[in-house]
Structure formats: C-alpha cells, structure tokens
Design an enzyme around this catalytic site. Sequence first.
Site, PDB file in Angstrom:
ATOM      1  N   GLN A  33      43.459  87.014 149.287  1.00  0.00           N
ATOM      2  CA  GLN A  33      42.968  87.125 147.908  1.00  0.00           C
ATOM      3  C   GLN A  33      41.995  85.994 147.563  1.00  0.00           C
ATOM      4  O   GLN A  33      40.894  86.239 147.083  1.00  0.00           O
ATOM      5  CB  GLN A  33      44.161  87.069 146.938  1.00  0.00           C
ATOM      6  CG  GLN A  33      45.147  88.212 147.100  1.00  0.00           C
ATOM      7  CD  GLN A  33      44.709  89.418 146.288  1.00  0.00           C
ATOM      8  OE1 GLN A  33      43.661  90.011 146.553  1.00  0.00           O
ATOM      9  NE2 GLN A  33      45.508  89.785 145.316  1.00  0.00           N
ATOM     10  N   ILE A  34      42.425  84.753 147.780  1.00  0.00           N
ATOM     11  CA  ILE A  34      41.549  83.624 147.417  1.00  0.00           C
ATOM     12  C   ILE A  34      40.348  83.576 148.358  1.00  0.00           C
ATOM     13  O   ILE A  34      39.209  83.373 147.923  1.00  0.00           O
ATOM     14  CB  ILE A  34      42.308  82.272 147.448  1.00  0.00           C
ATOM     15  CG1 ILE A  34      43.500  82.300 146.487  1.00  0.00           C
ATOM     16  CG2 ILE A  34      41.365  81.117 147.080  1.00  0.00           C
ATOM     17  CD1 ILE A  34      44.350  81.044 146.491  1.00  0.00           C
ATOM     18  N   ARG A  49      56.671  76.741 144.572  1.00  0.00           N
ATOM     19  CA  ARG A  49      55.677  76.474 145.624  1.00  0.00           C
ATOM     20  C   ARG A  49      56.358  75.869 146.852  1.00  0.00           C
ATOM     21  O   ARG A  49      55.979  76.125 147.978  1.00  0.00           O
ATOM     22  CB  ARG A  49      54.607  75.518 145.106  1.00  0.00           C
ATOM     23  CG  ARG A  49      53.782  76.090 143.957  1.00  0.00           C
ATOM     24  CD  ARG A  49      52.781  75.062 143.452  1.00  0.00           C
ATOM     25  NE  ARG A  49      51.972  75.573 142.357  1.00  0.00           N
ATOM     26  CZ  ARG A  49      52.270  75.432 141.057  1.00  0.00           C
ATOM     27  NH1 ARG A  49      53.386  74.808 140.703  1.00  0.00           N
ATOM     28  NH2 ARG A  49      51.471  75.915 140.123  1.00  0.00           N
ATOM     29  N   ASN A 101      54.503  78.049 155.752  1.00  0.00           N
ATOM     30  CA  ASN A 101      53.108  77.598 155.660  1.00  0.00           C
ATOM     31  C   ASN A 101      52.825  76.356 156.517  1.00  0.00           C
ATOM     32  O   ASN A 101      51.686  76.138 156.924  1.00  0.00           O
ATOM     33  CB  ASN A 101      52.711  77.387 154.191  1.00  0.00           C
ATOM     34  CG  ASN A 101      52.463  78.728 153.497  1.00  0.00           C
ATOM     35  OD1 ASN A 101      52.534  79.788 154.126  1.00  0.00           O
ATOM     36  ND2 ASN A 101      52.164  78.687 152.209  1.00  0.00           N
ATOM     37  N   ILE A 114      43.809  74.529 150.107  1.00  0.00           N
ATOM     38  CA  ILE A 114      44.292  75.199 148.896  1.00  0.00           C
ATOM     39  C   ILE A 114      45.735  75.679 149.082  1.00  0.00           C
ATOM     40  O   ILE A 114      46.499  75.805 148.137  1.00  0.00           O
ATOM     41  CB  ILE A 114      43.389  76.414 148.538  1.00  0.00           C
ATOM     42  CG1 ILE A 114      41.935  75.973 148.334  1.00  0.00           C
ATOM     43  CG2 ILE A 114      43.906  77.123 147.290  1.00  0.00           C
ATOM     44  CD1 ILE A 114      41.014  77.082 147.829  1.00  0.00           C
ATOM     45  N   ASN A 171      49.625  76.348 149.598  1.00  0.00           N
ATOM     46  CA  ASN A 171      50.794  75.685 149.007  1.00  0.00           C
ATOM     47  C   ASN A 171      51.912  75.485 150.012  1.00  0.00           C
ATOM     48  O   ASN A 171      51.964  76.219 150.999  1.00  0.00           O
ATOM     49  CB  ASN A 171      51.314  76.550 147.846  1.00  0.00           C
ATOM     50  CG  ASN A 171      50.663  76.177 146.534  1.00  0.00           C
ATOM     51  OD1 ASN A 171      50.353  75.004 146.304  1.00  0.00           O
ATOM     52  ND2 ASN A 171      50.461  77.169 145.667  1.00  0.00           N
ATOM     53  N   HIS A 228      50.853  68.895 142.632  1.00  0.00           N
ATOM     54  CA  HIS A 228      50.639  70.268 142.167  1.00  0.00           C
ATOM     55  C   HIS A 228      51.992  70.962 142.071  1.00  0.00           C
ATOM     56  O   HIS A 228      52.297  71.884 142.812  1.00  0.00           O
ATOM     57  CB  HIS A 228      49.729  70.993 143.161  1.00  0.00           C
ATOM     58  CG  HIS A 228      49.341  72.379 142.713  1.00  0.00           C
ATOM     59  ND1 HIS A 228      48.805  72.649 141.491  1.00  0.00           N
ATOM     60  CD2 HIS A 228      49.415  73.575 143.353  1.00  0.00           C
ATOM     61  CE1 HIS A 228      48.551  73.953 141.392  1.00  0.00           C
ATOM     62  NE2 HIS A 228      48.922  74.529 142.504  1.00  0.00           N
TER      63      HIS A 228
HETATM   64  O1  TXD Z   1      45.565  75.820 143.259  1.00  0.00           O
HETATM   65  C1  TXD Z   1      46.057  76.030 144.325  1.00  0.00           C
HETATM   66  N1  TXD Z   1      46.065  75.102 145.262  1.00  0.00           N
HETATM   67  C2  TXD Z   1      46.687  77.346 144.592  1.00  0.00           C
HETATM   68  C3  TXD Z   1      47.220  77.613 145.882  1.00  0.00           C
HETATM   69  C4  TXD Z   1      46.740  78.330 143.572  1.00  0.00           C
HETATM   70  C5  TXD Z   1      47.220  79.577 143.861  1.00  0.00           C
HETATM   71  C6  TXD Z   1      47.712  79.956 145.184  1.00  0.00           C
HETATM   72  N2  TXD Z   1      47.693  78.915 146.130  1.00  0.00           N
HETATM   73  C7  TXD Z   1      48.110  79.153 147.509  1.00  0.00           C
HETATM   74  O2  TXD Z   1      46.995  79.574 148.282  1.00  0.00           O
HETATM   75  C8  TXD Z   1      49.131  80.228 147.741  1.00  0.00           C
HETATM   76  O3  TXD Z   1      50.416  79.779 147.402  1.00  0.00           O
HETATM   77  C9  TXD Z   1      48.965  80.478 149.226  1.00  0.00           C
HETATM   78  O4  TXD Z   1      49.676  79.515 149.980  1.00  0.00           O
HETATM   79  C10 TXD Z   1      47.461  80.275 149.454  1.00  0.00           C
HETATM   80  C11 TXD Z   1      46.666  81.560 149.661  1.00  0.00           C
HETATM   81  O5  TXD Z   1      46.847  82.416 148.576  1.00  0.00           O
HETATM   82  P1  TXD Z   1      46.269  83.935 148.619  1.00  0.00           P
HETATM   83  O6  TXD Z   1      46.604  84.533 147.309  1.00  0.00           O
HETATM   84  O7  TXD Z   1      44.874  83.937 149.093  1.00  0.00           O
HETATM   85  O8  TXD Z   1      47.237  84.563 149.721  1.00  0.00           O
HETATM   86  P2  TXD Z   1      46.984  85.877 150.620  1.00  0.00           P
HETATM   87  O9  TXD Z   1      46.209  86.881 149.877  1.00  0.00           O
HETATM   88  O10 TXD Z   1      48.322  86.255 151.168  1.00  0.00           O
HETATM   89  O11 TXD Z   1      46.070  85.359 151.806  1.00  0.00           O
HETATM   90  C12 TXD Z   1      46.529  84.492 152.790  1.00  0.00           C
HETATM   91  C13 TXD Z   1      45.819  84.875 154.054  1.00  0.00           C
HETATM   92  C14 TXD Z   1      46.164  86.272 154.575  1.00  0.00           C
HETATM   93  O12 TXD Z   1      45.012  87.074 154.690  1.00  0.00           O
HETATM   94  C15 TXD Z   1      46.794  86.006 155.948  1.00  0.00           C
HETATM   95  O13 TXD Z   1      46.470  86.996 156.927  1.00  0.00           O
HETATM   96  C16 TXD Z   1      46.162  84.676 156.304  1.00  0.00           C
HETATM   97  O14 TXD Z   1      46.175  83.945 155.087  1.00  0.00           O
HETATM   98  N3  TXD Z   1      46.855  83.955 157.363  1.00  0.00           N
HETATM   99  C17 TXD Z   1      46.205  83.210 158.270  1.00  0.00           C
HETATM  100  N4  TXD Z   1      44.899  82.930 158.393  1.00  0.00           N
HETATM  101  C18 TXD Z   1      44.544  82.158 159.426  1.00  0.00           C
HETATM  102  N5  TXD Z   1      45.427  81.640 160.301  1.00  0.00           N
HETATM  103  C19 TXD Z   1      46.739  81.883 160.207  1.00  0.00           C
HETATM  104  N6  TXD Z   1      47.606  81.346 161.080  1.00  0.00           N
HETATM  105  C20 TXD Z   1      47.174  82.696 159.140  1.00  0.00           C
HETATM  106  N7  TXD Z   1      48.386  83.168 158.754  1.00  0.00           N
HETATM  107  C21 TXD Z   1      48.167  83.923 157.661  1.00  0.00           C
END
Ligand code: TXD
Length: 316
Positions: free
Chosen positions: A13-14, A89, A96, A119, A121, A176
């Site tokens: 999503q992000i 979180r 994570n 970013i 969490n 955070h």
């Molecule tokens: O302000 C802030 N810092 C935040 C942080 C505000 C809101 C959400 N925040 C955190 O960002 C949230 O708690 C999550 O830990 C992250 C990512 O949130 P998002 O909403 O983008 O999560 P998604 O949509 O589940 O996307 C995570 C992606 C997904 O496509 C997975 O396939 C991928 O991460 N993923 C990976 N990518 C690369 N490498 C590995 N190992 C991996 N594992 C999962």
Amino acid sequence: MARKKISLIGGGQIGGVLAQLCALRELGDVVLFDIVEGLPQGKMLDIAEVGPVDRYDVNLKGTNSYEDIKDSDVVIVTAGLPRKPGMSRDDLIEVNSKIMTTVAEGIKTYAPNSIIIVISNPLDAMVTLCQKITGFPYSRVIGQAGVLDSARFATFIAWELGVSVKDVTAMTLGGHGDDMVPLVRYASVNGIPVVELLEQKYGAEKGKEVMEAMVKRTRGAGGEVVALLKTGSAFYSPASSAIAMAESILKDQKRVLPACCFLQGEFGVDGYYVGVPAVLGEKGVENIIQFKLDAEEQAMMDKSVAAVKGLVDSMK
Ligand code: TXD
C-alpha cells in the site's frame, strides 16, 4: 545534474503511493522492489502508463531482484506487515525483524552509498536494526514517523480552530508509539501560540482540556485509521511524509523535519534512535536541532524513550 535514483523496498500500500508521488514530482528514476512476483511490475506499469496524462517523464521499474537497486541515492523501506485492528505496532516486531534483516542485507550489498528512510513498524526498532545490519553511518539511516505524527497533530489543531492547515505548525518528538510527545508549547498558527488561541476561545481550563484531547487523538491517530480500514494501516499519509524527507535529501533542501535519528547525548538520550528535529540534506542527517524541553516535556520524552528502549532491547 545527474538524474537521481530512488528505490522503494516493499510494493504494498505505502510502496505504491510512494512510487506514484516520486513520479508526479519527478524526483528521479524509481525502482519498486517486492518479493511477490508481478506485484511491483504491475504497479510500475500502471503508473508509467499515465505519464502522458500527468506529464511526468521518469523511468519506472518494478522488480523482484535486488540488483536493480544499484546506485540508488535514496532507498525507502516499507517491507513488512502492517497492523490489524487491536494490534499495537510492537506486535509486529518478530515478523518484521526477519523481513528487515533480509532487506538491510540487500541494500548493504547493492546500494552501499544510499541514504535509507525506514517506514516499517515498529519504526524505532526497525530503523535500529536496519542501521545495525547495513553498518551505514547513523546519518544515512533514518526513520519516518515524526513528519506524519506532527501533520496529524497540526490537522486536528486546524480543524479545532477553523483555520487553514497551511498556517498551522506543530511538532511531535519521541518514539513512534502511544507515548509520543506532541509539543503543545510550540504549536502555533503563523507563530501565534495555539494554547493562547484555545484560551481565548474556551477560557483557560476548557482550553487545556481541548488541547489534551488533541494530544490524545494524535497519539492514537494511527490506530484510529486502522480501526476504520480493518485490513491494514494508513498509507497515503506515511507515503507523503517520507517523500517530504526524501525530497529534502535529494534536493539538498536542508529542511528541518522531525525524523527518527540516532542520538548520542541529545535530549538526554544516548545510543538509541528517537524522533527529533533534524536538518535533512544531501548527506542525510546533517544536524540535530536541540532545544530545552521544560520539565513536563522532558518527563514525556523520558517515558517515550523508555518504551523505545524496552522494544529495542527485546531484539538483542
Ligand atoms: O509512519 C509510519 N512509519 C507508518 C508505518 C505508518 C503506517 C504504517 N507503517 C508500517 O509500514 C506498517 O506497519 C508496515 O510495517 C509498513 C508497510 O505498510 P503497508 O501498508 O505498505 O503494508 P503492505 O501493503 O502489507 O505492504 C508491505 C509489502 C507487501 O507488498 C509485502 O509483499 C512486502 O512488503 N514484503 C517484502 N518486501 C520485500 N522484502 C521482503 N522480505 C518482504 N516481505 C514482505
């Protein structure tokens, strides 16, 4: 000037919103990495195909290979699970941490000169881990939380006072988490203290209560969105916030933004990543801006830092 390169690790999503914002602002060429096959490729194709409409012209690539992040100037990490309703979180730390370990190794190998904005969490812990594994200087590994938490605080103030969000300045320090430190004393409408405006509107006592309610809402603002969405957490706002940081770095703007930085004595904290105002420029964190907290603010900061320490130490 050579074109800049931004890599986004995590195409969820992000990550998707980050890619679109990078394109809209033509910050540079963009690589979106995810482990899910097709997901980053599909999103980048989708964004590329509206270049003629939105009138941006940058190279956009979706990939499952770390090699493609080579020579990145800035890497933004969102890989990891988001929370579901009822989760804190901190509940994300185990899963994570494993993800962050592989991500940080990939960045270390393929983009060793980049500046990393984390970013994922739990933010303070994930930044700490990312720096540890990459071994990058502290100035090149930072976290995004404060820009968003501050923006949320400013939004609530603007709504309460019936003024434009453009004229409100507010800042949030600390970790955070639910103990973050919204700085009441420095919140202003074009320099006029919000505390004074609330007192005019409601009288001293009620004014204070209204401010306390906004502080409470700011602390729980992430959870408020999670409770509404039910399937994940906020994504537009964290993406825009990280882009403000990335842009300041890529364009050497030296903006003063609250960022999760490694402290070595500042604000009475030594050896931990915590949110503080920082000058962000081409070298990453170029300066940490210090100022005196009053007793109440320092006590809140200490409580927030204690929560960060507890979490970070649990990873050891
Ligand atoms: O302000 C802030 N810092 C935040 C942080 C505000 C809101 C959400 N925040 C955190 O960002 C949230 O708690 C999550 O830990 C992250 C990512 O949130 P998002 O909403 O983008 O999560 P998604 O949509 O589940 O996307 C995570 C992606 C997904 O496509 C997975 O396939 C991928 O991460 N993923 C990976 N990518 C690369 N490498 C590995 N190992 C991996 N594992 C999962």
